[in-house]
Design a protein around this motif. Sequence first.
Motif, PDB file in Angstrom:
ATOM      1  N   PHE A  53      13.268 -37.183  -1.663  1.00  0.00           N
ATOM      2  CA  PHE A  53      12.370 -38.280  -2.032  1.00  0.00           C
ATOM      3  C   PHE A  53      12.796 -39.571  -1.340  1.00  0.00           C
ATOM      4  O   PHE A  53      11.971 -40.271  -0.735  1.00  0.00           O
ATOM      5  CB  PHE A  53      12.350 -38.483  -3.545  1.00  0.00           C
ATOM      6  CG  PHE A  53      11.732 -39.792  -3.954  1.00  0.00           C
ATOM      7  CD1 PHE A  53      10.367 -39.981  -3.861  1.00  0.00           C
ATOM      8  CD2 PHE A  53      12.524 -40.834  -4.407  1.00  0.00           C
ATOM      9  CE1 PHE A  53       9.794 -41.201  -4.216  1.00  0.00           C
ATOM     10  CE2 PHE A  53      11.964 -42.047  -4.772  1.00  0.00           C
ATOM     11  CZ  PHE A  53      10.592 -42.231  -4.677  1.00  0.00           C
ATOM     12  N   ALA A  54      14.076 -39.905  -1.407  1.00  0.00           N
ATOM     13  CA  ALA A  54      14.566 -41.147  -0.794  1.00  0.00           C
ATOM     14  C   ALA A  54      14.327 -41.137   0.719  1.00  0.00           C
ATOM     15  O   ALA A  54      13.884 -42.140   1.293  1.00  0.00           O
ATOM     16  CB  ALA A  54      16.052 -41.344  -1.105  1.00  0.00           C
ATOM     17  N   SER A  55      14.579 -40.018   1.369  1.00  0.00           N
ATOM     18  CA  SER A  55      14.373 -39.922   2.818  1.00  0.00           C
ATOM     19  C   SER A  55      12.891 -40.038   3.172  1.00  0.00           C
ATOM     20  O   SER A  55      12.518 -40.711   4.130  1.00  0.00           O
ATOM     21  CB  SER A  55      14.927 -38.604   3.348  1.00  0.00           C
ATOM     22  OG  SER A  55      16.316 -38.553   3.154  1.00  0.00           O
ATOM     23  N   ASP A  75       1.895 -47.216  -5.134  1.00  0.00           N
ATOM     24  CA  ASP A  75       1.634 -47.475  -3.716  1.00  0.00           C
ATOM     25  C   ASP A  75       1.638 -46.214  -2.867  1.00  0.00           C
ATOM     26  O   ASP A  75       1.319 -46.258  -1.690  1.00  0.00           O
ATOM     27  CB  ASP A  75       2.684 -48.437  -3.138  1.00  0.00           C
ATOM     28  CG  ASP A  75       2.319 -49.892  -3.368  1.00  0.00           C
ATOM     29  OD1 ASP A  75       1.304 -50.153  -4.044  1.00  0.00           O
ATOM     30  OD2 ASP A  75       3.047 -50.755  -2.865  1.00  0.00           O
ATOM     31  N   TYR A  76       2.029 -45.099  -3.443  1.00  0.00           N
ATOM     32  CA  TYR A  76       2.107 -43.861  -2.676  1.00  0.00           C
ATOM     33  C   TYR A  76       1.809 -42.668  -3.577  1.00  0.00           C
ATOM     34  O   TYR A  76       1.891 -42.750  -4.793  1.00  0.00           O
ATOM     35  CB  TYR A  76       3.481 -43.691  -2.021  1.00  0.00           C
ATOM     36  CG  TYR A  76       4.636 -43.812  -2.988  1.00  0.00           C
ATOM     37  CD1 TYR A  76       5.071 -42.727  -3.721  1.00  0.00           C
ATOM     38  CD2 TYR A  76       5.285 -45.028  -3.170  1.00  0.00           C
ATOM     39  CE1 TYR A  76       6.118 -42.835  -4.621  1.00  0.00           C
ATOM     40  CE2 TYR A  76       6.343 -45.155  -4.060  1.00  0.00           C
ATOM     41  CZ  TYR A  76       6.752 -44.051  -4.786  1.00  0.00           C
ATOM     42  OH  TYR A  76       7.790 -44.166  -5.669  1.00  0.00           O
ATOM     43  N   GLU A  77       1.443 -41.567  -2.923  1.00  0.00           N
ATOM     44  CA  GLU A  77       1.253 -40.298  -3.600  1.00  0.00           C
ATOM     45  C   GLU A  77       2.380 -39.380  -3.159  1.00  0.00           C
ATOM     46  O   GLU A  77       2.859 -39.498  -2.030  1.00  0.00           O
ATOM     47  CB  GLU A  77      -0.076 -39.664  -3.185  1.00  0.00           C
ATOM     48  CG  GLU A  77      -1.298 -40.479  -3.532  1.00  0.00           C
ATOM     49  CD  GLU A  77      -2.544 -39.836  -2.943  1.00  0.00           C
ATOM     50  OE1 GLU A  77      -3.002 -38.821  -3.514  1.00  0.00           O
ATOM     51  OE2 GLU A  77      -3.020 -40.341  -1.924  1.00  0.00           O
ATOM     52  N   GLU A  78       2.776 -38.470  -4.020  1.00  0.00           N
ATOM     53  CA  GLU A  78       3.853 -37.551  -3.667  1.00  0.00           C
ATOM     54  C   GLU A  78       3.592 -36.187  -4.278  1.00  0.00           C
ATOM     55  O   GLU A  78       2.928 -36.085  -5.313  1.00  0.00           O
ATOM     56  CB  GLU A  78       5.197 -38.101  -4.141  1.00  0.00           C
ATOM     57  CG  GLU A  78       5.228 -38.379  -5.627  1.00  0.00           C
ATOM     58  CD  GLU A  78       6.477 -39.103  -6.068  1.00  0.00           C
ATOM     59  OE1 GLU A  78       7.580 -38.663  -5.698  1.00  0.00           O
ATOM     60  OE2 GLU A  78       6.343 -40.086  -6.802  1.00  0.00           O
ATOM     61  N   THR A  79       4.086 -35.179  -3.614  1.00  0.00           N
ATOM     62  CA  THR A  79       3.991 -33.819  -4.147  1.00  0.00           C
ATOM     63  C   THR A  79       5.069 -32.952  -3.511  1.00  0.00           C
ATOM     64  O   THR A  79       5.594 -33.280  -2.453  1.00  0.00           O
ATOM     65  CB  THR A  79       2.582 -33.210  -3.935  1.00  0.00           C
ATOM     66  OG1 THR A  79       2.473 -32.025  -4.711  1.00  0.00           O
ATOM     67  CG2 THR A  79       2.315 -32.910  -2.479  1.00  0.00           C
ATOM     68  N   VAL A  80       5.387 -31.881  -4.180  1.00  0.00           N
ATOM     69  CA  VAL A  80       6.396 -30.934  -3.702  1.00  0.00           C
ATOM     70  C   VAL A  80       5.715 -29.584  -3.478  1.00  0.00           C
ATOM     71  O   VAL A  80       4.893 -29.150  -4.291  1.00  0.00           O
ATOM     72  CB  VAL A  80       7.544 -30.779  -4.718  1.00  0.00           C
ATOM     73  CG1 VAL A  80       8.515 -29.691  -4.295  1.00  0.00           C
ATOM     74  CG2 VAL A  80       8.266 -32.102  -4.908  1.00  0.00           C
ATOM     75  N   ILE A  81       6.059 -28.951  -2.377  1.00  0.00           N
ATOM     76  CA  ILE A  81       5.565 -27.605  -2.089  1.00  0.00           C
ATOM     77  C   ILE A  81       6.771 -26.690  -1.924  1.00  0.00           C
ATOM     78  O   ILE A  81       7.682 -26.987  -1.159  1.00  0.00           O
ATOM     79  CB  ILE A  81       4.693 -27.590  -0.821  1.00  0.00           C
ATOM     80  CG1 ILE A  81       3.427 -28.408  -1.083  1.00  0.00           C
ATOM     81  CG2 ILE A  81       4.356 -26.163  -0.411  1.00  0.00           C
ATOM     82  CD1 ILE A  81       2.494 -28.488   0.085  1.00  0.00           C
ATOM     83  N   ARG A  82       6.770 -25.593  -2.664  1.00  0.00           N
ATOM     84  CA  ARG A  82       7.847 -24.604  -2.586  1.00  0.00           C
ATOM     85  C   ARG A  82       7.469 -23.543  -1.571  1.00  0.00           C
ATOM     86  O   ARG A  82       6.299 -23.203  -1.418  1.00  0.00           O
ATOM     87  CB  ARG A  82       8.043 -23.910  -3.934  1.00  0.00           C
ATOM     88  CG  ARG A  82       8.489 -24.845  -5.018  1.00  0.00           C
ATOM     89  CD  ARG A  82       8.498 -24.161  -6.353  1.00  0.00           C
ATOM     90  NE  ARG A  82       7.111 -24.072  -6.815  1.00  0.00           N
ATOM     91  CZ  ARG A  82       6.673 -23.236  -7.728  1.00  0.00           C
ATOM     92  NH1 ARG A  82       7.485 -22.388  -8.290  1.00  0.00           N
ATOM     93  NH2 ARG A  82       5.408 -23.234  -8.090  1.00  0.00           N
TER      94      ARG A  82
END
Length: 112
Positions: A53-55, A75-82
């Motif tokens: 996340f930080a990177s 200000d941003y969208e985030e998601t994780v894909i396995r």
Amino acid sequence: MMAREPLQCPFCKETLEPPAEVKLRFETIEGGRCTCGAVYVYDRTGRKLGEAFASALLRAYDEDYDKAFSAPEGDYEETVIRYYQRLGKFIEGEGGRLDRSPKFYFLKRKKV
């Protein structure tokens, strides 16, 4: 990594290149960027999502630490894909606490 299905951006569904080495100011990561503006970081171990996340946040804000770490969450969208190697499939979501599959952390700024 031998995916049977291609890695796609979760925001625009564009097919992405496999992660490549990216040199940041203080570290080297594996990741990439989509033409829609999203960035992603590959966490091979599936155990370092905080670092991923930080990177990703730093890449999205062009390594401007002040802007990146003072940006409001909206200000941003985030998601994780396995990535499930045995099946060769990508599945959205972090999985459980014990899930150690490799993960891609995606982040896209809403305003650029």
